[in-house]
Design an enzyme around this catalytic site. Structure first.
Site, mmCIF file in Angstrom:
data_model
loop_
_atom_site.group_PDB
_atom_site.id
_atom_site.type_symbol
_atom_site.label_atom_id
_atom_site.label_comp_id
_atom_site.label_asym_id
_atom_site.label_seq_id
_atom_site.Cartn_x
_atom_site.Cartn_y
_atom_site.Cartn_z
ATOM 1 N N TYR A 1 0.826 -1.209 0.000
ATOM 2 C CA TYR A 1 0.000 0.000 0.000
ATOM 3 C C TYR A 1 0.854 1.250 0.000
ATOM 4 C CZ TYR A 1 0.835 0.872 5.007
ATOM 5 O OH TYR A 1 1.410 1.165 6.217
ATOM 6 N N ARG B 1 8.248 4.231 -4.576
ATOM 7 C CA ARG B 1 8.329 3.218 -3.511
ATOM 8 C C ARG B 1 7.336 2.088 -3.769
ATOM 9 N NH1 ARG B 1 7.562 5.059 2.531
ATOM 10 N NH2 ARG B 1 5.425 5.287 1.810
ATOM 11 N N LYS C 1 6.482 -2.129 1.862
ATOM 12 C CA LYS C 1 5.301 -1.559 2.540
ATOM 13 C C LYS C 1 4.095 -2.483 2.388
ATOM 14 C CE LYS C 1 3.138 3.017 3.067
ATOM 15 N NZ LYS C 1 3.260 3.102 4.519
ATOM 16 N N GLU D 1 11.779 2.040 14.437
ATOM 17 C CA GLU D 1 10.917 3.142 13.957
ATOM 18 C C GLU D 1 9.639 3.165 14.775
ATOM 19 O OE1 GLU D 1 9.724 2.305 9.830
ATOM 20 O OE2 GLU D 1 9.802 0.169 10.298
HETATM 21 N N1 PMP Z 1 7.572 3.534 9.034
HETATM 22 C C1 PMP Z 1 6.426 2.821 9.043
HETATM 23 C C2 PMP Z 1 6.411 1.490 9.713
HETATM 24 C C3 PMP Z 1 5.263 3.332 8.426
HETATM 25 O O1 PMP Z 1 4.132 2.617 8.426
HETATM 26 C C4 PMP Z 1 5.306 4.624 7.830
HETATM 27 C C5 PMP Z 1 4.092 5.246 7.194
HETATM 28 N N2 PMP Z 1 3.355 4.408 6.408
HETATM 29 C C6 PMP Z 1 6.526 5.328 7.843
HETATM 30 C C7 PMP Z 1 7.631 4.749 8.459
HETATM 31 C C8 PMP Z 1 6.645 6.691 7.216
HETATM 32 O O2 PMP Z 1 6.679 6.623 5.832
HETATM 33 P P1 PMP Z 1 6.156 7.821 4.915
HETATM 34 O O3 PMP Z 1 6.933 9.030 5.329
HETATM 35 O O4 PMP Z 1 6.468 7.415 3.539
HETATM 36 O O5 PMP Z 1 4.699 7.964 5.204
#
Ligand code: PMP
Length: 286
Positions: free
Chosen positions: A32, A51, A150, A182
């Site tokens: 996603y 991505r 993702k 994270e």
């Molecule tokens: N890490 C994780 C585990 C996430 O789910 C997300 C957001 N989907 C992010 C980091 C941040 O990614 P982005 O800046 O592309 O939204």
């Protein structure tokens, strides 16, 4: 009622259908993206499209439609649903082979499922949480080893948010081998003086699109950036902390495991980065 997109059609949300044999539903066999919308325009669309392609390739899947078509669908949904501030959610799965089988179906026989929908979030950029900062707890990172893809396997991040909720705080940072990976749905940062510290890119974390932009803006603003892992104890002793994601942009963290940072209010660096990020992203939005 919302208009959503399913496999080539724009439909009222109550008429949209996906098969019970869809591998996204049965096996979390899908990926996603979430792209934010400000002033009715898409933020960092190219980054999200790139991505998506990378996530799909890692799972042996192709892009279901071209990047141009994807952009057109995003824009059509934003227009049809009158979104000024909010998000566009996109999901691609390996489709519905009509039976349950661990083996991947032949892509020539089983078309992928492509679903997109909008989420209206007025006030997304002017969020009260960004002024106050959020509080987090640390939890064990027990996810699989390919967090750079993702995927829609979001059960543990969802459980992490529930652990945070049960502890009366806003979110959780995950820790593996003593080091922060994270946040449940965001990248994690600490600030020491003028230096921003965040874990480097690897299979251990999602390569945040907001992360890439924020680090670029930070370097342009002459801030020091150090890409390395840090412990929760180092985070608790930091001057500031913050998270980034497409839907929170840059969000200050003011408490970690009950320990207040900077007296419990946002410092200088995170709010400044949020301001720069929002300003530059609005300028570049399409
Ligand atoms: N890490 C994780 C585990 C996430 O789910 C997300 C957001 N989907 C992010 C980091 C941040 O990614 P982005 O800046 O592309 O939204």
């Amino acid at each position: 009622m919302r208009t959503v997109y399913v496999n080539g059609e724009y439909l009222p949300e109550t008429e949209a259908r996906v098969s019970i044999f869809d591998r996204g539903f049965l096996m979390a066999d899908g990926v996603y993206e979430v792209t934010s919308v400000l002033d009715g325009k898409l933020i960092d669309f190219d980054g999200h499209a790139r991505r998506l392609e990378r996530s799909l390739r890692a799972l042996d899947m192709a892009m279901p439609v071209s990047e141009e078509e994807l952009l057109a669908i995003h824009r059509e949904l934003v227009a049809r649903n009158g979104i000024d501030e909010g998000m566009v959610y996109l999901q691609v799965t390996r489709g519905a082979p009509g039976d349950r089988d661990f083996v991947f179906p032949d892509p020539d026989e089983t078309p992928q499922t492509l679903v997109l929908f909008t989420q209206d979030k007025p006030g997304l950029a002017d969020s009260p949480a960004a002024k106050k900062g959020i509080r987090i707890i640390s939890i064990d990172d027990i996810r699989w080893g390919r967090r750079d893809i993702k995927t829609v396997q979001l059960l543990y991040p969802s459980m992490g948010k529930m652990m945070a909720k049960a502890a009366g705080v806003d979110d959780a940072w995950m820790v593996e081998d003593g080091l922060v990976t994270e946040g449940t749905s965001n990248n994690a940062y600490i600030v020491k003086g003028n230096r921003i510290i965040t874990r480097g890119l690897s299979n251990d974390i999602l390569h945040g699109i907001t992360r890439a932009a924020v680090l670029r803006f930070a370097r342009e603003a002459q801030m020091e950036v150090e890409e390395r892992a840090f412990t929760i104890d180092e985070a608790k002793a930091a001057d500031e902390a913050f998270i980034t994601s497409a839907s929170t942009f840059v969000m200050p963290v003011v408490e970690i495991d009950g320990v207040a940072l900077g007296g419990g209010s946002p410092g200088k660096v995170a709010p400044r980065l949020r301001e720069i990020y929002l300003e530059e992203s609005r300028k570049a939005a399409i």
